[in-house]
Design an enzyme around this catalytic site. Sequence first.
Site, PDB file in Angstrom:
ATOM      1  N   TYR A  33       0.836  -1.435  -0.012  1.00 39.68           N
ATOM      2  CA  TYR A  33      -0.038  -0.017   0.146  1.00 39.68           C
ATOM      3  C   TYR A  33       0.870   1.365   0.032  1.00 39.68           C
ATOM      4  O   TYR A  33       0.452   2.098  -0.757  1.00 39.68           O
ATOM      5  CB  TYR A  33      -0.933  -0.146   1.040  1.00 39.68           C
ATOM      6  CG  TYR A  33      -1.836   0.934   1.243  1.00 39.68           C
ATOM      7  CD1 TYR A  33      -2.958   1.166   0.394  1.00 39.68           C
ATOM      8  CD2 TYR A  33      -1.620   2.191   2.111  1.00 39.68           C
ATOM      9  CE1 TYR A  33      -3.777   2.249   0.536  1.00 39.68           C
ATOM     10  CE2 TYR A  33      -2.637   3.260   2.142  1.00 39.68           C
ATOM     11  CZ  TYR A  33      -3.774   3.204   1.548  1.00 39.68           C
ATOM     12  OH  TYR A  33      -4.911   4.101   1.488  1.00 39.68           O
ATOM     13  N   VAL A  85       4.075   1.466  -1.200  1.00 35.43           N
ATOM     14  CA  VAL A  85       4.628   1.766  -2.337  1.00 35.43           C
ATOM     15  C   VAL A  85       3.498   2.242  -3.419  1.00 35.43           C
ATOM     16  O   VAL A  85       3.693   3.186  -4.234  1.00 35.43           O
ATOM     17  CB  VAL A  85       5.150   0.603  -2.909  1.00 35.43           C
ATOM     18  CG1 VAL A  85       5.843   0.698  -4.226  1.00 35.43           C
ATOM     19  CG2 VAL A  85       6.371  -0.177  -1.758  1.00 35.43           C
TER      20      VAL A  85
HETATM   21  N1  LIG Z   1      -9.918   5.618   5.326  1.00 35.99           N
HETATM   22  C1  LIG Z   1      -8.670   6.119   5.556  1.00 35.99           C
HETATM   23  O1  LIG Z   1      -8.386   6.318   6.770  1.00 35.99           O
HETATM   24  C2  LIG Z   1      -7.722   6.640   4.511  1.00 35.99           C
HETATM   25  C3  LIG Z   1      -6.565   7.170   4.765  1.00 35.99           C
HETATM   26  C4  LIG Z   1      -5.797   7.530   3.646  1.00 35.99           C
HETATM   27  C5  LIG Z   1      -6.011   7.555   2.606  1.00 35.99           C
HETATM   28  N2  LIG Z   1      -7.093   6.752   2.096  1.00 35.99           N
HETATM   29  C6  LIG Z   1      -7.550   6.803   0.756  1.00 35.99           C
HETATM   30  O2  LIG Z   1      -8.843   7.165   0.362  1.00 35.99           O
HETATM   31  C7  LIG Z   1      -9.492   6.776  -0.494  1.00 35.99           C
HETATM   32  C8  LIG Z   1     -10.697   6.196  -0.134  1.00 35.99           C
HETATM   33  O3  LIG Z   1     -10.662   5.294   0.910  1.00 35.99           O
HETATM   34  P1  LIG Z   1     -11.808   4.733   1.729  1.00 35.99           P
HETATM   35  O4  LIG Z   1     -11.243   4.370   3.181  1.00 35.99           O
HETATM   36  O5  LIG Z   1     -13.083   5.522   1.555  1.00 35.99           O
HETATM   37  O6  LIG Z   1     -11.999   3.155   1.417  1.00 35.99           O
HETATM   38  P2  LIG Z   1     -13.289   2.255   1.277  1.00 35.99           P
HETATM   39  O7  LIG Z   1     -14.436   2.313   1.918  1.00 35.99           O
HETATM   40  O8  LIG Z   1     -12.620   0.846   0.889  1.00 35.99           O
HETATM   41  O9  LIG Z   1     -13.612   2.604  -0.217  1.00 35.99           O
HETATM   42  C9  LIG Z   1     -12.938   2.203  -1.551  1.00 35.99           C
HETATM   43  C10 LIG Z   1     -13.715   2.432  -2.733  1.00 35.99           C
HETATM   44  O10 LIG Z   1     -12.819   2.324  -3.969  1.00 35.99           O
HETATM   45  C11 LIG Z   1     -13.587   1.306  -4.733  1.00 35.99           C
HETATM   46  N3  LIG Z   1     -12.749   0.745  -5.659  1.00 35.99           N
HETATM   47  C12 LIG Z   1     -11.798  -0.323  -5.402  1.00 35.99           C
HETATM   48  N4  LIG Z   1     -11.282  -0.646  -6.582  1.00 35.99           N
HETATM   49  C13 LIG Z   1     -12.084  -0.095  -7.485  1.00 35.99           C
HETATM   50  C14 LIG Z   1     -12.020  -0.333  -9.009  1.00 35.99           C
HETATM   51  N5  LIG Z   1     -11.260  -1.052  -9.554  1.00 35.99           N
HETATM   52  N6  LIG Z   1     -12.695   0.414  -9.809  1.00 35.99           N
HETATM   53  C15 LIG Z   1     -13.499   1.435  -9.119  1.00 35.99           C
HETATM   54  N7  LIG Z   1     -13.588   1.647  -7.773  1.00 35.99           N
HETATM   55  C16 LIG Z   1     -13.036   0.558  -6.974  1.00 35.99           C
HETATM   56  C17 LIG Z   1     -14.363   0.700  -3.763  1.00 35.99           C
HETATM   57  O11 LIG Z   1     -15.573   0.001  -4.439  1.00 35.99           O
HETATM   58  P3  LIG Z   1     -16.049  -1.540  -3.971  1.00 35.99           P
HETATM   59  O12 LIG Z   1     -17.186  -0.992  -2.941  1.00 35.99           O
HETATM   60  O13 LIG Z   1     -16.724  -2.055  -5.276  1.00 35.99           O
HETATM   61  O14 LIG Z   1     -14.980  -2.420  -3.252  1.00 35.99           O
HETATM   62  C18 LIG Z   1     -14.784   1.614  -2.828  1.00 35.99           C
HETATM   63  O15 LIG Z   1     -16.117   2.407  -3.603  1.00 35.99           O
HETATM   64  C19 LIG Z   1      -8.623   5.639  -0.960  1.00 35.99           C
HETATM   65  O16 LIG Z   1      -7.855   6.353  -2.026  1.00 35.99           O
HETATM   66  C20 LIG Z   1      -7.598   5.358   0.108  1.00 35.99           C
HETATM   67  O17 LIG Z   1      -6.443   4.773  -0.139  1.00 35.99           O
HETATM   68  C21 LIG Z   1      -8.010   6.421   3.085  1.00 35.99           C
END
Ligand SMILES: NC(=O)c1ccc[n+]([C@@H]2O[C@H](COP(=O)([O-])OP(=O)(O)OC[C@H]3O[C@@H](n4cnc5c(N)ncnc54)[C@H](OP(=O)(O)O)[C@@H]3O)[C@@H](O)[C@H]2O)c1
Length: 291
Positions: free
Chosen positions: A197, A199
């Site tokens: 993650y 990287v």
């Molecule tokens: N949560 C945190 O604390 C945190 C911190 C730093 C950065 N981030 C970043 O913030 C962003 C959102 O994270 P989150 O925490 O909201 O994660 P999440 O709740 O797991 O949501 C991720 C979303 O990405 C979608 N997704 C995954 N693979 C995909 C693909 N191939 N095509 C289209 N959609 C896809 C998932 O769809 P499905 O429902 O179909 O799986 C889901 O809608 C990410 O980039 C994450 O790395 C989050």
Amino acid sequence: MASSKVYVVTGSNKGIGLAIVRALCKQNDGVVYLTARDENRGLQSVELLKKEGLNPSFHKLDIDDNKSIAEFRDFLKTTHGGLDVLVNNAAIAYKVNTTEPFSEQAEVTCRINFFATMNCCNELFPLLRPHARVVNVSSSCGFLKRINGKEPESLELQKRFANPNLATDELISLVNDFVQSAKENTHSSKGWPNSAYVVSKVSVSALTRIQQREIDQTRPNDDILVNHVHPGYVDTDMTSHKGPLTIDQGAEAPTWLAILPANNAANPKGQYVWNNKAIVDWVNGPTPSSV
Ligand SMILES: NC(=O)c1ccc[n+]([C@@H]2O[C@H](COP(=O)([O-])OP(=O)(O)OC[C@H]3O[C@@H](n4cnc5c(N)ncnc54)[C@H](OP(=O)(O)O)[C@@H]3O)[C@@H](O)[C@H]2O)c1
């Protein structure tokens, strides 16, 4: 329709992406696309926002599927003729206790978080209109110094990522080298960290810097901004709901970057932005301490 703004958020059926769509809908100045790889999950989330009195549009988009990206690109071109805001939010993360081999984690995580995000940008960037805003959702894990494996090899890797003239091909070979090394179990001796993650997100951040540099060269007068953001530690499925921030709080900095006003010299440009909206020096730090 061509005169109103067109917003796209990838992976926005849940989590931070959904909250970004919610916040953008509240701007009420254009069409906001909630996109999802699964149509049912996407449409359910559209319904949820409609119950809140908001009016997002839906389109299917799997960033890991070139055909899906091309279909969406053609749809945007035909329907709107361009794109004003692209939030690259979609990503995955293996859980810490996953039993999947590290080689598989490296391959899949880099494929979706880095390569698929880059492919999506490559297809959609030609549609960007003047004053477009691109927000690449990175992470605190995307901070350059998180390439913190064995020294001096990791410092050499940091130097290569930080090169202000880094070419896309060189970035791709860095990511491929990590994936290959993970398969051969040589990644640690080469200075890579033990987190796919990390990287993938450092690579998304490095890509952002390349994208801004190239846009400045090819469209110098178009006021197009590409920034990367750490949204904070947020209560989502990805964090197994351990993050203290709500999804709406996590959406604040990405949304702010998505709606930066036109032609404002104070706007961040090609910058790494923390969840409190502070600009962080991606290369030299220091590492901010907030969530
Ligand atoms: N949560 C945190 O604390 C945190 C911190 C730093 C950065 N981030 C970043 O913030 C962003 C959102 O994270 P989150 O925490 O909201 O994660 P999440 O709740 O797991 O949501 C991720 C979303 O990405 C979608 N997704 C995954 N693979 C995909 C693909 N191939 N095509 C289209 N959609 C896809 C998932 O769809 P499905 O429902 O179909 O799986 C889901 O809608 C990410 O980039 C994450 O790395 C989050």
